[in-house]
Scaffold this motif. Structure first.
Motif, PDB file in Angstrom:
ATOM      1  N   TYR A 199       0.842  -1.189   0.000  1.00 46.99           N
ATOM      2  CA  TYR A 199       0.000   0.000   0.000  1.00 46.99           C
ATOM      3  C   TYR A 199       0.882   1.246   0.000  1.00 46.99           C
ATOM      4  CZ  TYR A 199       1.028   0.531   5.013  1.00 46.99           C
ATOM      5  OH  TYR A 199       1.664   0.701   6.220  1.00 46.99           O
ATOM      6  N   GLU A 200       0.269   2.366  -0.350  1.00 45.59           N
ATOM      7  CA  GLU A 200       0.958   3.657  -0.357  1.00 45.59           C
ATOM      8  C   GLU A 200       0.086   4.676   0.367  1.00 45.59           C
ATOM      9  OE1 GLU A 200       2.086   7.288  -3.439  1.00 45.59           O
ATOM     10  OE2 GLU A 200       1.368   5.360  -4.208  1.00 45.59           O
ATOM     11  N   LEU A 201       0.636   5.331   1.371  1.00 49.80           N
ATOM     12  CA  LEU A 201      -0.062   6.460   1.990  1.00 49.80           C
ATOM     13  C   LEU A 201      -0.007   7.612   0.999  1.00 49.80           C
ATOM     14  CD1 LEU A 201       1.036   6.444   5.746  1.00 49.80           C
ATOM     15  CD2 LEU A 201      -1.231   5.962   4.808  1.00 49.80           C
ATOM     16  N   ALA A 202      -1.144   7.896   0.355  1.00 54.87           N
ATOM     17  CA  ALA A 202      -1.143   8.790  -0.798  1.00 54.87           C
ATOM     18  C   ALA A 202      -1.676  10.188  -0.506  1.00 54.87           C
ATOM     19  CB  ALA A 202      -1.970   8.161  -1.929  1.00 54.87           C
ATOM     20  N   GLY A 203      -2.262  10.410   0.673  1.00 58.42           N
ATOM     21  CA  GLY A 203      -2.754  11.753   0.939  1.00 58.42           C
ATOM     22  C   GLY A 203      -3.558  11.841   2.220  1.00 58.42           C
ATOM     23  N   PHE A 204      -3.627  13.060   2.760  1.00 58.64           N
ATOM     24  CA  PHE A 204      -4.347  13.341   4.000  1.00 58.64           C
ATOM     25  C   PHE A 204      -5.201  14.592   3.768  1.00 58.64           C
ATOM     26  CE2 PHE A 204      -5.307  14.778   8.186  1.00 58.64           C
ATOM     27  CZ  PHE A 204      -5.041  13.774   9.100  1.00 58.64           C
ATOM     28  N   VAL A 205      -6.467  14.529   4.188  1.00 54.34           N
ATOM     29  CA  VAL A 205      -7.359  15.686   4.076  1.00 54.34           C
ATOM     30  C   VAL A 205      -7.833  16.093   5.471  1.00 54.34           C
ATOM     31  CG1 VAL A 205      -9.506  16.609   3.129  1.00 54.34           C
ATOM     32  CG2 VAL A 205      -8.158  14.976   1.788  1.00 54.34           C
ATOM     33  N   PRO A 207       1.319  13.947   1.147  1.00 55.92           N
ATOM     34  CA  PRO A 207       0.565  15.086   0.608  1.00 55.92           C
ATOM     35  C   PRO A 207      -0.596  15.442   1.539  1.00 55.92           C
ATOM     36  CG  PRO A 207       1.037  13.511  -1.125  1.00 55.92           C
ATOM     37  CD  PRO A 207       1.413  12.845   0.169  1.00 55.92           C
ATOM     38  N   PHE A 208      -0.812  16.727   1.728  1.00 49.39           N
ATOM     39  CA  PHE A 208      -1.752  17.186   2.740  1.00 49.39           C
ATOM     40  C   PHE A 208      -2.653  18.271   2.167  1.00 49.39           C
ATOM     41  CE2 PHE A 208      -3.254  18.485   6.852  1.00 49.39           C
ATOM     42  CZ  PHE A 208      -2.936  17.468   7.733  1.00 49.39           C
ATOM     43  N   LYS A 225       5.819  23.718   1.070  1.00 50.41           N
ATOM     44  CA  LYS A 225       5.499  24.172  -0.276  1.00 50.41           C
ATOM     45  C   LYS A 225       5.482  22.997  -1.261  1.00 50.41           C
ATOM     46  CE  LYS A 225       6.877  29.024  -0.025  1.00 50.41           C
ATOM     47  NZ  LYS A 225       7.810  30.065  -0.479  1.00 50.41           N
ATOM     48  N   GLY A 226       4.402  22.926  -2.005  1.00 57.73           N
ATOM     49  CA  GLY A 226       4.292  21.888  -3.028  1.00 57.73           C
ATOM     50  C   GLY A 226       3.570  20.643  -2.579  1.00 57.73           C
ATOM     51  N   ASN A 227       3.560  20.366  -1.260  1.00 61.79           N
ATOM     52  CA  ASN A 227       2.854  19.153  -0.818  1.00 61.79           C
ATOM     53  C   ASN A 227       1.858  19.405   0.314  1.00 61.79           C
ATOM     54  OD1 ASN A 227       4.505  19.349   1.461  1.00 61.79           O
ATOM     55  ND2 ASN A 227       5.963  17.829   0.677  1.00 61.79           N
ATOM     56  N   VAL A 228       1.598  20.672   0.612  1.00 54.48           N
ATOM     57  CA  VAL A 228       0.487  21.047   1.485  1.00 54.48           C
ATOM     58  C   VAL A 228      -0.308  22.116   0.749  1.00 54.48           C
ATOM     59  CG1 VAL A 228      -0.219  22.043   3.686  1.00 54.48           C
ATOM     60  CG2 VAL A 228       1.759  20.513   3.602  1.00 54.48           C
ATOM     61  N   GLU A 250      -9.190  16.123  -6.234  1.00 54.84           N
ATOM     62  CA  GLU A 250      -8.451  16.675  -7.363  1.00 54.84           C
ATOM     63  C   GLU A 250      -7.185  17.398  -6.897  1.00 54.84           C
ATOM     64  OE1 GLU A 250     -12.081  17.295 -10.587  1.00 54.84           O
ATOM     65  OE2 GLU A 250     -11.508  18.976  -9.286  1.00 54.84           O
ATOM     66  N   ALA A 251      -7.234  17.990  -5.707  1.00 54.66           N
ATOM     67  CA  ALA A 251      -6.032  18.651  -5.178  1.00 54.66           C
ATOM     68  C   ALA A 251      -4.926  17.633  -4.917  1.00 54.66           C
ATOM     69  CB  ALA A 251      -6.369  19.404  -3.900  1.00 54.66           C
ATOM     70  N   LEU A 252      -5.283  16.483  -4.364  1.00 52.09           N
ATOM     71  CA  LEU A 252      -4.274  15.444  -4.107  1.00 52.09           C
ATOM     72  C   LEU A 252      -3.754  14.848  -5.406  1.00 52.09           C
ATOM     73  CD1 LEU A 252      -5.789  13.631  -0.992  1.00 52.09           C
ATOM     74  CD2 LEU A 252      -3.729  15.048  -1.077  1.00 52.09           C
ATOM     75  N   VAL A 253      -4.624  14.681  -6.376  1.00 52.50           N
ATOM     76  CA  VAL A 253      -4.188  14.207  -7.691  1.00 52.50           C
ATOM     77  C   VAL A 253      -3.201  15.200  -8.294  1.00 52.50           C
ATOM     78  CG1 VAL A 253      -4.933  13.767 -10.064  1.00 52.50           C
ATOM     79  CG2 VAL A 253      -6.254  12.841  -8.155  1.00 52.50           C
ATOM     80  N   GLU A 254      -3.459  16.484  -8.102  1.00 47.50           N
ATOM     81  CA  GLU A 254      -2.568  17.521  -8.624  1.00 47.50           C
ATOM     82  C   GLU A 254      -1.202  17.464  -7.951  1.00 47.50           C
ATOM     83  OE1 GLU A 254      -2.208  22.418  -8.640  1.00 47.50           O
ATOM     84  OE2 GLU A 254      -4.136  21.462  -8.223  1.00 47.50           O
ATOM     85  N   ILE A 255      -1.189  17.270  -6.632  1.00 49.55           N
ATOM     86  CA  ILE A 255       0.086  17.163  -5.918  1.00 49.55           C
ATOM     87  C   ILE A 255       0.896  15.992  -6.459  1.00 49.55           C
ATOM     88  CG2 ILE A 255       1.188  16.671  -3.701  1.00 49.55           C
ATOM     89  CD1 ILE A 255      -1.086  18.126  -2.318  1.00 49.55           C
ATOM     90  N   GLU A 256       0.235  14.853  -6.660  1.00 49.12           N
ATOM     91  CA  GLU A 256       0.936  13.671  -7.163  1.00 49.12           C
ATOM     92  C   GLU A 256       1.482  13.918  -8.567  1.00 49.12           C
ATOM     93  OE1 GLU A 256       0.254   8.869  -7.904  1.00 49.12           O
ATOM     94  OE2 GLU A 256      -1.248  10.067  -6.865  1.00 49.12           O
ATOM     95  N   ALA A 257       0.693  14.601  -9.393  1.00 48.23           N
ATOM     96  CA  ALA A 257       1.143  14.891 -10.753  1.00 48.23           C
ATOM     97  C   ALA A 257       2.362  15.808 -10.731  1.00 48.23           C
ATOM     98  CB  ALA A 257       0.015  15.532 -11.548  1.00 48.23           C
ATOM     99  N   LEU A 258       2.364  16.786  -9.822  1.00 41.98           N
ATOM    100  CA  LEU A 258       3.503  17.700  -9.708  1.00 41.98           C
ATOM    101  C   LEU A 258       4.741  16.953  -9.264  1.00 41.98           C
ATOM    102  CD1 LEU A 258       1.808  20.816  -8.072  1.00 41.98           C
ATOM    103  CD2 LEU A 258       2.726  20.655 -10.393  1.00 41.98           C
ATOM    104  N   GLU A 259       4.575  16.035  -8.302  1.00 40.11           N
ATOM    105  CA  GLU A 259       5.716  15.262  -7.811  1.00 40.11           C
ATOM    106  C   GLU A 259       6.305  14.392  -8.906  1.00 40.11           C
ATOM    107  OE1 GLU A 259       4.173  13.194  -4.441  1.00 40.11           O
ATOM    108  OE2 GLU A 259       4.606  14.825  -3.056  1.00 40.11           O
TER     109      GLU A 259
END
Length: 440
Positions: free
Chosen positions: A243-249, A296-297, A332-335, A425-434
Motif C-alpha cells: 500500500y501507499e499512503l497517498a494523501g491526507f485531508v 501530501p496534505f 510548499k508543493g505538498n500542502v 483533485e487537489a491530491l491528484v494535482e500534488i501527485e502529478a507535480l511530484e
C-alpha cells in the motif's frame, strides 16, 4: 553462405538451417512465452499498491447531507453532472467496486464514540450513518476516476472537536490560556461571565490536560490499526501488492473559530495565529507518526457563508490562519489549501433565512393570539404563509436541498459533493507535480 549442419531425426541426411529460420523460431518462442496484453494488464493491476487516503476532522468531515438532497444537484449545470456519478440508473446511491472505507466517529452521539463502519464506498458513511454523506463520498468516486489502483479511505471524524485541545498533536505542547484570557481571569477571582472561580480552576486545567490530544491519538491509532490488517477492510487485498499512503485531508475548524477564550482577538489580523501554528505542528506530527515525511496534505478552508466571509470579520481572519501553513518552505508543493467557500449556495442560505424569519413571526403570532389556535390551525397557517412567501421552485429547492444548519453547510449534497471532489483533485494535482519533477 554460412550454414549449420544438424542430424535429422527422421532421415540420415543432414539438414541445412539458414539464418531466417533462426529468426522465425525466435519470434515463435517469444509469442508463446510472452503474456497476452490482457495478462500483462492483469499482472500490472495486481502489482500496483493500494492507494490509502486519510480523511480527518470534525462534524463537516463527518458530513450531514441527507441522501434526499441529491436531487438538488440537478438545479445547477455545474453540479448536475455529479449526480450521474452519485446515483445508478435506478436512482440508488452508487456503490463503488474499487474504493473501500473504514470510518470511526460517525455512528454514535457519545463524546468518545469510536464505533467503526467498514465496506465498499457508498452513501451512509456520514454523520449518523444510514442516509447521510460527507466529503468522503464524492472524494472516493473522484479518485476512482483518476486512479487505476484500488483505493482505501481511512476516515476519523468527531463532531464538536477543536484543534487547540482535542486534536492538539504532541509537538503543539500543553494547552495554555491566552494572555488576554489569563488577564481576565486574574481580574475576576470570584468568577463572572464564563470565568471560573479561583477554586474551580485546578479542575479546569486538569480536565484540559486529560483532554489534550485525545482525538489526535485516536486518529493515529485507528489509522495504524487499519494498516496492520488491511484485509479486514479490503477483503481481496494482497500483501504482495502493498500500500501507499497517498494523501491526507483535514476538514475542521468551527469549534476553534467560535472559541473567544482561546482566540480572544478574533476580529483582528493574526487573531487566529495559534490555529495556524497548531496546524503546522499537526501536519509534522502526522507525517512523523505515520512514517510518511512527504505525505501530501490538503487543508479544507472553512467556507460557511460563502465568498463574503473573505471580506471582513473573524471568518476572514480564520481562513487566513488555515491557509498560512501552505506558505512555509517545508510545506510548499505538498500542502495545499482548498477553498470551500466557492461551493457555498447563497440562494439556499437565503431561503433558509427567509423561512426562519417567517417561522419566528408566525410563532410570535400564535403566542399572542386569543383564543390560541389549535395545532391543525397552526399547520394550515404555516403552509399558507410558506406558499405565499416562496415561489414553487424556491420551495422545492428548500425542501429538497437543505437537511441541516448553516454551520453544517446546510446539510446540502449540492455543497458537500463538490467539496469532496475538490479535495480529491487537489491530491491528484500534488501527485502529478511530484511525478513531473525530475530526480535530482
Amino acid at each position: 553462405m554460412t550454414t549449420l549442419q544438424q542430424q535429422s531425426l527422421f532421415e540420415d541426411q543432414p539438414v541445412t538451417i539458414r539464418p531466417w529460420m533462426l529468426l522465425l523460431a525466435g519470434l515463435l518462442f517469444l509469442s508463446l512465452s510472452s503474456p497476452s496484453p490482457a495478462q500483462a494488464d492483469e499482472a500490472a493491476t495486481v502489482a500496483k499498491p493500494l492507494k490509502v487516503f486519510i480523511l480527518a476532522g470534525q462534524s463537516n468531515m463527518q458530513g450531514h447531507a441527507k441522501v434526499f438532497t441529491f436531487d438538488d444537484l440537478a438545479s445547477d449545470p455545474k453540479t448536475a453532472p455529479l449526480l450521474e456519478e452519485m446515483r445508478d440508473k435506478d436512482g440508488v446511491p452508487t456503490v463503488s467496486d474499487k474504493v473501500w472505507i473504514t470510518s470511526v466517529g460517525c455512528l454514535g452521539n457519545a463524546y468518545d464514540d469510536l464505533s467503526e463502519q467498514t465496506g465498499k464506498l457508498t452513501a451512509g458513511f456520514g454523520a449518523g450513518g444510514k442516509d447521510t454523506i460527507g466529503p468522503e463520498f464524492m472524494f472516493g468516486l473522484t479518485m476512482q476516476k483518476h486512479l487505476t489502483e484500488p483505493v482505501l479511505i481511512i476516515k476519523s471524524s468527531w463532531g464538536g472537536r477543536c484543534l487547540h485541545t482535542d486534536f492538539r498533536s504532541p509537538s503543539g505542547g500543553p494547552f495554555v490560556l491566552a494572555k488576554e484570557t489569563q488577564k481576565l481571569w486574574d481580574e475576576n477571582p470570584k468568577g463572572a461571565h464564563g470565568v471560573p472561580k479561583v477554586e474551580d480552576r485546578p479542575k479546569f486545567f486538569a480536565e484540559k490536560a486529560a483532554a489534550t490530544g485525545v482525538y489526535y491519538r485516536e486518529m493515529i491509532s485507528h489509522t495504524k490499526k487499519v494498516l496492520e490488517d488491511i484485509e479486514r477492510v479490503v477483503p481481496d487485498y494482497d500483501e504482495k501488492q502493498g500500500y501507499e499512503l497517498a494523501g491526507f485531508v483535514w476538514f475542521q475548524g468551527f469549534n476553534d473559530f467560535v472559541d473567544g477564550g482561546v482566540y480572544p482577538n478574533q476580529d483582528k489580523a493574526g487573531g487566529y495565529d495559534l490555529y495556524a501554528e497548531l496546524l503546522g505542528h499537526f501536519i509534522r506530527d502526522v507525517r512523523k507518526d505515520l512514517s510518511a515525511p512527504k505525505l501530501p496534505f490538503v487543508i479544507g478552508v472553512m467556507g460557511i457563508d460563502g465568498l463574503k466571509g473573505d471580506t471582513k470579520g473573524a471568518m476572514m481572519h480564520f481562513r487566513e490562519a488555515q491557509r498560512k501553513p501552505t506558505a512555509l518552505d517545508e510545506f510548499k508543493g505538498n500542502v495545499i489549501a482548498v477553498e470551500t467557500a466557492p461551493f457555498w449556495d447563497d440562494d439556499l442560505q437565503s431561503f433558509v433565512d427567509r423561512r426562519e424569519r417567517l417561522h419566528n413571526a408566525l410563532e410570535e403570532g400564535f403566542r399572542t393570539a386569543n383564543p390560541p389556535p389549535t395545532e391543525p390551525e397552526k399547520d394550515a397557517a404555516r403552509k399558507k404563509a410558506m406558499d405565499e412567501e416562496f415561489e414553487p421552485d424556491e420551495l422545492r429547492r428548500l425542501n429538497t436541498g437543505v437537511s441541516n444548519g448553516g454551520y453544517h453547510y446546510l446539510g446540502a449534497a449540492k455543497i458537500l459533493a463538490p467539496i469532496g471532489k475538490a479535495f480529491a483533485e487537489a491530491l491528484v494535482e500534488i501527485e502529478a507535480l511530484e511525478e513531473s519533477v525530475p530526480n535530482q
